[in-house]
Design a protein around this motif. Sequence first.
Motif, PDB file in Angstrom:
ATOM      1  N   ASN A   3      45.556 -18.056  40.161  1.00  0.00           N
ATOM      2  CA  ASN A   3      44.900 -18.196  41.455  1.00  0.00           C
ATOM      3  C   ASN A   3      44.181 -16.891  41.744  1.00  0.00           C
ATOM      4  N   ALA A   4      42.855 -16.933  41.742  1.00  0.00           N
ATOM      5  CA  ALA A   4      42.046 -15.717  41.855  1.00  0.00           C
ATOM      6  C   ALA A   4      41.778 -15.299  43.297  1.00  0.00           C
ATOM      7  N   GLU A   5      42.391 -15.958  44.269  1.00  0.00           N
ATOM      8  CA  GLU A   5      42.064 -15.719  45.670  1.00  0.00           C
ATOM      9  C   GLU A   5      42.168 -14.235  46.059  1.00  0.00           C
ATOM     10  N   LYS A   6      43.194 -13.548  45.598  1.00  0.00           N
ATOM     11  CA  LYS A   6      43.403 -12.148  46.004  1.00  0.00           C
ATOM     12  C   LYS A   6      42.400 -11.197  45.367  1.00  0.00           C
ATOM     13  N   VAL A   7      41.781 -11.629  44.277  1.00  0.00           N
ATOM     14  CA  VAL A   7      40.825 -10.761  43.582  1.00  0.00           C
ATOM     15  C   VAL A   7      39.503 -11.499  43.375  1.00  0.00           C
ATOM     16  N   LYS A   8      39.160 -12.363  44.303  1.00  0.00           N
ATOM     17  CA  LYS A   8      37.988 -13.215  44.099  1.00  0.00           C
ATOM     18  C   LYS A   8      36.694 -12.416  43.954  1.00  0.00           C
ATOM     19  N   THR A   9      36.594 -11.276  44.637  1.00  0.00           N
ATOM     20  CA  THR A   9      35.370 -10.466  44.528  1.00  0.00           C
ATOM     21  C   THR A   9      35.228  -9.896  43.128  1.00  0.00           C
ATOM     22  N   GLU A  10      36.301  -9.278  42.642  1.00  0.00           N
ATOM     23  CA  GLU A  10      36.268  -8.691  41.302  1.00  0.00           C
ATOM     24  C   GLU A  10      36.149  -9.768  40.225  1.00  0.00           C
ATOM     25  N   TYR A  11      36.839 -10.880  40.436  1.00  0.00           N
ATOM     26  CA  TYR A  11      36.788 -11.963  39.449  1.00  0.00           C
ATOM     27  C   TYR A  11      35.371 -12.528  39.353  1.00  0.00           C
ATOM     28  N   ALA A  12      34.705 -12.638  40.486  1.00  0.00           N
ATOM     29  CA  ALA A  12      33.322 -13.122  40.494  1.00  0.00           C
ATOM     30  C   ALA A  12      32.397 -12.156  39.749  1.00  0.00           C
ATOM     31  N   LYS A  13      32.715 -10.871  39.797  1.00  0.00           N
ATOM     32  CA  LYS A  13      31.879  -9.872  39.126  1.00  0.00           C
ATOM     33  C   LYS A  13      32.063  -9.897  37.606  1.00  0.00           C
ATOM     34  N   ILE A  67      43.170  -7.989  35.943  1.00  0.00           N
ATOM     35  CA  ILE A  67      44.258  -7.972  34.967  1.00  0.00           C
ATOM     36  C   ILE A  67      45.599  -7.760  35.652  1.00  0.00           C
ATOM     37  N   ASP A  68      45.641  -6.835  36.611  1.00  0.00           N
ATOM     38  CA  ASP A  68      46.891  -6.559  37.328  1.00  0.00           C
ATOM     39  C   ASP A  68      47.366  -7.796  38.098  1.00  0.00           C
ATOM     40  N   GLU A  69      46.428  -8.548  38.670  1.00  0.00           N
ATOM     41  CA  GLU A  69      46.807  -9.747  39.430  1.00  0.00           C
ATOM     42  C   GLU A  69      47.292 -10.847  38.491  1.00  0.00           C
ATOM     43  N   ILE A  70      46.614 -11.018  37.357  1.00  0.00           N
ATOM     44  CA  ILE A  70      47.089 -11.988  36.360  1.00  0.00           C
ATOM     45  C   ILE A  70      48.495 -11.601  35.916  1.00  0.00           C
ATOM     46  N   GLN A  71      48.682 -10.304  35.655  1.00  0.00           N
ATOM     47  CA  GLN A  71      49.986  -9.791  35.227  1.00  0.00           C
ATOM     48  C   GLN A  71      51.069 -10.120  36.250  1.00  0.00           C
ATOM     49  N   ALA A  72      50.768  -9.865  37.518  1.00  0.00           N
ATOM     50  CA  ALA A  72      51.755 -10.107  38.574  1.00  0.00           C
ATOM     51  C   ALA A  72      52.111 -11.586  38.665  1.00  0.00           C
ATOM     52  N   GLN A  73      51.111 -12.445  38.525  1.00  0.00           N
ATOM     53  CA  GLN A  73      51.374 -13.878  38.630  1.00  0.00           C
ATOM     54  C   GLN A  73      52.165 -14.397  37.422  1.00  0.00           C
ATOM     55  N   ILE A  74      51.881 -13.865  36.240  1.00  0.00           N
ATOM     56  CA  ILE A  74      52.663 -14.253  35.066  1.00  0.00           C
ATOM     57  C   ILE A  74      54.105 -13.783  35.208  1.00  0.00           C
ATOM     58  N   GLU A  75      54.287 -12.566  35.684  1.00  0.00           N
ATOM     59  CA  GLU A  75      55.643 -12.045  35.877  1.00  0.00           C
ATOM     60  C   GLU A  75      56.418 -12.879  36.895  1.00  0.00           C
ATOM     61  N   ALA A  76      55.723 -13.358  37.920  1.00  0.00           N
ATOM     62  CA  ALA A  76      56.393 -14.190  38.924  1.00  0.00           C
ATOM     63  C   ALA A  76      56.878 -15.486  38.308  1.00  0.00           C
ATOM     64  N   VAL A  77      56.071 -16.035  37.388  1.00  0.00           N
ATOM     65  CA  VAL A  77      56.462 -17.290  36.729  1.00  0.00           C
ATOM     66  C   VAL A  77      57.577 -17.057  35.731  1.00  0.00           C
ATOM     67  N   THR A  78      57.449 -16.018  34.900  1.00  0.00           N
ATOM     68  CA  THR A  78      58.432 -15.777  33.850  1.00  0.00           C
ATOM     69  C   THR A  78      59.770 -15.328  34.420  1.00  0.00           C
ATOM     70  N   SER A  79      59.777 -14.677  35.564  1.00  0.00           N
ATOM     71  CA  SER A  79      61.033 -14.214  36.159  1.00  0.00           C
ATOM     72  C   SER A  79      61.884 -15.378  36.670  1.00  0.00           C
ATOM     73  N   GLU A  80      61.239 -16.527  36.879  1.00  0.00           N
ATOM     74  CA  GLU A  80      61.955 -17.695  37.367  1.00  0.00           C
ATOM     75  C   GLU A  80      62.621 -18.480  36.242  1.00  0.00           C
TER      76      GLU A  80
END
Length: 512
Positions: free
Chosen positions: A449-459, A498-511
């Motif tokens: 979900n790119a919402e938190k980094v939508k500006t950078e992701y768009a770039k 990359i940091d946001e993707i990392q955080a979201q993957i960690e949230a999934v894998t920690s579960e």
Amino acid sequence: MRLKKWFGATTTTLLASSLMLAGCGGKTETGGNEGKSSIPTNAESAVSAPKATVALKAYFPGDKPAGFDDVLQAVNDKLKADNIGASLNINFLPWTDYGNAVSVKMSAGEDFDMYLDAPWLSMNQMIASNSLMELDAMVAERPELKASIPDEMWEYNKFDGKIMGIPLGTTQGQLYGLLIRKDLREKYGLPELQTLDDLEKFLYTVKEKEKDIKPFVINGIKADKLPFILSDSANLALDEVLEIGVNMFAYSIKDKKVVSQWASPMIADAYERVTKYYKDGILSKNIAQEQNAETLFKQGKYAATYYAADGVEGLKYSEMLQDGSDKLEVFVPNGDKAKPYTAFQQWNFLCIPTSSKHADLAMDVANWLSVKENHDLMEYGIQGKDWEPVGDTSYKVLSSYSFPGYVLTWRPTLNRTPDTMMPDDKKWFDFSTNPANFTLSPTAGFNFNAEKVKTEYAKITPLHDSVFLPLSQGVLPADKGKATLDEKMASLGGQKVIDEIQAQIEAVTSEK
């Protein structure tokens, strides 16, 4: 099988016509079907009180298939005979405006009962706005529907742990390779291709000895798959997951870090190989603009082209075998030990709006469509008119009826393949429909979900077409292309993505 956003309308049409697909949905206003999971037989229906028929409205993308009205009437007649209590009112909307049109209808509170949505359309936004029905309890009550889709597909296509749409697909992961001219291989006494060295010898032999046939053609837009095919690690599950659902990125299992694909040691050799092939003329100098690879290969102008075991790619070339020859064969790198990573992620979902007054009945129809006889009617048409069975898993096409099964009817356990499918293609497609042939990705369940980094992701998103594709095509030499991507990614805020993707993957894998 997956239908990604970048496929666009052209591939969507091809997908539908290649597999002769079909689709639809339903439910009852009287409540007579609510909570029931069994589908009545005709004998049971005869002694049951006839249910009031509720017309269920569905919206799907694309053009109405040829012959669809007759098939839909047959489907509705059988729904009535089986006393389901529903009929289907299916409306097709142009692909160009489908996403916006459905969003407007949803916002306006229009009363409809099912539609195709996906993460690449508006599914995440619809979930966030509580516009979609949670389906867990209703799926559990409908055994035919539940059994027709592998457990892995149900488990790893949830959103925040919930089933928000019926996942629609046939294959369970990605398997890549090349389709080659077997007759040319045999002409020069070359053995069946087993390794990349074998492939390279074949391609360079064609370049050296054939005057009017060139070695290898691929559409430029698909060249980002070349590193997956031309690496020593192709189709294996090693230290990195290369397809995590976010273009240009991968996940290092060893380091538990998100990395750029071009920095991946697993496919570093592929970028060097692509650079060499482009320089040596194995790949067309026009690869960046190439859009007619399929036609050129079918015209006999090339000896090899792109292949994916998705039930679509190989079927494009079945007409080449109408003369009874077996001049084509599939080469899958590391095929004898292939067990690639997969997240079992699908890209298309049958969703029910929370505004629907007939959710249970819509699910009853989805359950009804999970019975082979009913599934085949919707997906392939009227037996004897549109198709005829060839055993339990194949069929012969008799008409131009072609329904897009990815909107409603795709069920891995019920799928039939056309009898024109070449044996190699069927072998690898069947391989790809079996969950046991894949390795569960450690990122399974992750959906960016790119919402938190939508500006950078768009770039950084345009870098895929402007730099990453030329690198994958060999147009940009490996060293220069990688350096350019590193520089541009850093300057455009790529690390934040990359940091946001990392955080979201960690949230999934920690579960887990």
